[in-house]
Design an enzyme around this catalytic site. Sequence first.
Site, PDB file in Angstrom:
ATOM      1  CE  LYS A 179      -1.885   2.932   2.131  1.00  0.00           C
ATOM      2  NZ  LYS A 179      -1.690   4.365   1.793  1.00  0.00           N
ATOM      3  CD  GLU A 255      13.134   0.985   7.449  1.00  0.00           C
ATOM      4  OE1 GLU A 255      14.109   0.226   7.481  1.00  0.00           O
ATOM      5  OE2 GLU A 255      12.700   1.474   6.389  1.00  0.00           O
ATOM      6  CB  CYS A 289      13.247   9.668   7.699  1.00  0.00           C
ATOM      7  SG  CYS A 289      14.285   8.506   6.779  1.00  0.00           S
ATOM      8  CD  GLU A 391       9.735  13.559  10.887  1.00  0.00           C
ATOM      9  OE1 GLU A 391       8.600  13.074  11.072  1.00  0.00           O
ATOM     10  OE2 GLU A 391      10.656  12.930  10.331  1.00  0.00           O
TER      11      GLU A 391
HETATM   12  P1  NAD Z   1       2.345   8.626   7.320  1.00  0.00           P
HETATM   13  O1  NAD Z   1       2.549   7.867   8.571  1.00  0.00           O
HETATM   14  O2  NAD Z   1       1.320   9.704   7.314  1.00  0.00           O
HETATM   15  O3  NAD Z   1       1.900   7.634   6.134  1.00  0.00           O
HETATM   16  C1  NAD Z   1       2.720   6.556   5.750  1.00  0.00           C
HETATM   17  C2  NAD Z   1       1.834   5.477   5.145  1.00  0.00           C
HETATM   18  O4  NAD Z   1       0.953   4.985   6.148  1.00  0.00           O
HETATM   19  C3  NAD Z   1       0.946   5.956   4.009  1.00  0.00           C
HETATM   20  O5  NAD Z   1       0.873   4.944   3.032  1.00  0.00           O
HETATM   21  C4  NAD Z   1      -0.398   6.163   4.696  1.00  0.00           C
HETATM   22  O6  NAD Z   1      -1.494   6.051   3.827  1.00  0.00           O
HETATM   23  C5  NAD Z   1      -0.396   5.034   5.702  1.00  0.00           C
HETATM   24  N1  NAD Z   1      -1.223   5.250   6.878  1.00  0.00           N
HETATM   25  C6  NAD Z   1      -1.526   6.418   7.485  1.00  0.00           C
HETATM   26  N2  NAD Z   1      -2.314   6.192   8.564  1.00  0.00           N
HETATM   27  C7  NAD Z   1      -2.507   4.850   8.637  1.00  0.00           C
HETATM   28  C8  NAD Z   1      -3.226   3.994   9.520  1.00  0.00           C
HETATM   29  N3  NAD Z   1      -3.917   4.479  10.562  1.00  0.00           N
HETATM   30  N4  NAD Z   1      -3.191   2.667   9.297  1.00  0.00           N
HETATM   31  C9  NAD Z   1      -2.480   2.155   8.269  1.00  0.00           C
HETATM   32  N5  NAD Z   1      -1.806   2.915   7.383  1.00  0.00           N
HETATM   33  C10 NAD Z   1      -1.798   4.246   7.572  1.00  0.00           C
HETATM   34  O7  NAD Z   1       3.769   9.160   6.877  1.00  0.00           O
HETATM   35  P2  NAD Z   1       4.107  10.088   5.623  1.00  0.00           P
HETATM   36  O8  NAD Z   1       3.655  11.475   5.921  1.00  0.00           O
HETATM   37  O9  NAD Z   1       3.659   9.419   4.382  1.00  0.00           O
HETATM   38  O10 NAD Z   1       5.708  10.022   5.627  1.00  0.00           O
HETATM   39  C11 NAD Z   1       6.520  10.891   6.315  1.00  0.00           C
HETATM   40  C12 NAD Z   1       7.022  10.264   7.598  1.00  0.00           C
HETATM   41  O11 NAD Z   1       7.757   9.070   7.300  1.00  0.00           O
HETATM   42  C13 NAD Z   1       7.983  11.139   8.359  1.00  0.00           C
HETATM   43  O12 NAD Z   1       7.704  11.058   9.728  1.00  0.00           O
HETATM   44  C14 NAD Z   1       9.354  10.511   8.076  1.00  0.00           C
HETATM   45  O13 NAD Z   1      10.345  10.777   9.028  1.00  0.00           O
HETATM   46  C15 NAD Z   1       8.983   9.073   8.032  1.00  0.00           C
HETATM   47  N6  NAD Z   1       9.995   8.292   7.307  1.00  0.00           N
HETATM   48  C16 NAD Z   1      10.822   7.461   8.011  1.00  0.00           C
HETATM   49  C17 NAD Z   1      11.822   6.751   7.348  1.00  0.00           C
HETATM   50  C18 NAD Z   1      12.763   5.843   8.076  1.00  0.00           C
HETATM   51  O14 NAD Z   1      13.452   5.068   7.421  1.00  0.00           O
HETATM   52  N7  NAD Z   1      12.844   5.880   9.391  1.00  0.00           N
HETATM   53  C19 NAD Z   1      11.953   6.884   5.968  1.00  0.00           C
HETATM   54  C20 NAD Z   1      11.088   7.745   5.291  1.00  0.00           C
HETATM   55  C21 NAD Z   1      10.110   8.432   5.971  1.00  0.00           C
END
Ligand code: NAD
Length: 487
Positions: A179, A255, A289, A391
């Site tokens: 997804k 992550e 990130c 963040e």
């Molecule tokens: P997000 O958590 O909003 O969404 C990530 C994914 O989760 C999306 O596909 C979203 O549709 C899904 N999602 C959201 N709520 C959900 C739920 N309740 N149940 C299941 N799925 C759900 O994150 P984002 O805004 O897309 O990404 C940015 C974040 O990702 C930042 O915090 C960044 O630091 C982090 N990030 C971490 C790493 C790492 O390796 N540690 C790498 C890249 C990004």
Amino acid sequence: MASVQLLRCFIDGQWVETDRRFSNVNPVNGEVFAQVCEADAATVQRAIQAANRACSGPWKKFSAVERAAALRRIADGIEQRFEAFVQAEVMDTGRPVHQARSLDVARGIANFRTFADLITTASGDMFESAAPDGAKVINYVTRKPLGTIGIISPWNLPLLLLTWKVAPALAMGNCVVVKPSEETPSSATLLAEVIQEAGLPHGVFNLVHGFGPDSAGQYLSTSPDIDAITFTGESRTGTTIMKAAAEGVKEVSFELGGKNAAVVFADADFDAAITGVMRSSFTNSGQVCLCSERVYVERPIFDRFVKELKRRTERLVVGYPDTKDVDMGPLVSLQHRDKVLSYYQLAKDEGATVVAGGGVPVFGDERDMGAYVQPTILTGLPDTARCMREEIFGPICHISPFDTEEEVIRRTNDSAYGLACSIWTTHLSRAHRVASQIQTGIVWVNTWFTRDLRTPFGGAKLSGLGREGGRYSLDFYSEISTICIKL
Ligand code: NAD
């Protein structure tokens, strides 16, 4: 304006259209360029059942060598459609074309090749011991697939982060339901095409589009019929998914977010440190990130550092992704721009000095409808300010002076997050001494973002759970079991 495409789900080897659609918007100018089929609960369940069936189908009989060959065909398929992947990433995110080429798509290919190599060279533990009657016993460790893995990924490095999980999951013989983020569905859809062409058995790779809560993300992560969840995204979302996974005691790998520090000592190579901090603060418009939103600079070089970083930041080219020499495109969406701008305002309210940027650029053309913000440098905030603790995920860094090594280690570690840190120094012992005391999953010295895909990657504290990369990925994506034989 590009013609409006329809992006479909991919389930059990078939392209699936759904009734509910959502728009895919180009963040450069706010134009809709694709419609995306949103998977409802029944569609997600269909994808999971297809994966479950595929786990016990022909895929189960693929040897490691055959699975490695399948991964290499996928890598070759991405390579053959390299520019289509670049275009998909650029349209979804607005990132510079040169970045999509050199980082996103290149790493997507590397992920498949790396795990193809690893799976054919991996070795397992073997121990010889004795049974109570003195007979010889051998114990050896095997890895079996976990089953169906739910993979949920974010928008910031769409293809790179998705393939980082798909490749090892398939390498270990699992089936997947992926997804991608609702903001970036294009490269995942192209990947499904490539995987279809690579001839994997039906149901091994399934793609569902949609949002998180009350949509495909939630349906996937709460299903009792998946065997593990691997997730990259915000720490808050990780908490929600972990609660769902707790119900079935499912394996999880997370992550999550970061609030990373860059630490610049007075003995650092000044130009290298400036160049490094420019990259670590502004690459991908700060939407990595691993980006440094907190920069600590030793006091003797503080003023000079701030002045030079300001000069270099004000020369950054913010513009169209395909402009020659462009440094920064827009943020991923207008919604995310509003979030980042709210932090720009909060920083001012918290008493920050805005050294550079702090607002939105004005172009006088269609880009004024896009999601652009200025790269921004702040000083003057206490470590307790919200802008120093939360963040932001935009092109922003705050620079603080420090006086001693002990002080900067304490301040760097004073964070709810623990993902990454970069240290800039030419003092060898200091580099080792400081690095060993930083509470993050990775510490860089005199570099940033450099990754050997065989090393473990992940975060401490709110930044994640578990490690992926190299054999750590092989461990997560398999059920490890011991076979003990009395000879
Ligand atoms: P997000 O958590 O909003 O969404 C990530 C994914 O989760 C999306 O596909 C979203 O549709 C899904 N999602 C959201 N709520 C959900 C739920 N309740 N149940 C299941 N799925 C759900 O994150 P984002 O805004 O897309 O990404 C940015 C974040 O990702 C930042 O915090 C960044 O630091 C982090 N990030 C971490 C790493 C790492 O390796 N540690 C790498 C890249 C990004």
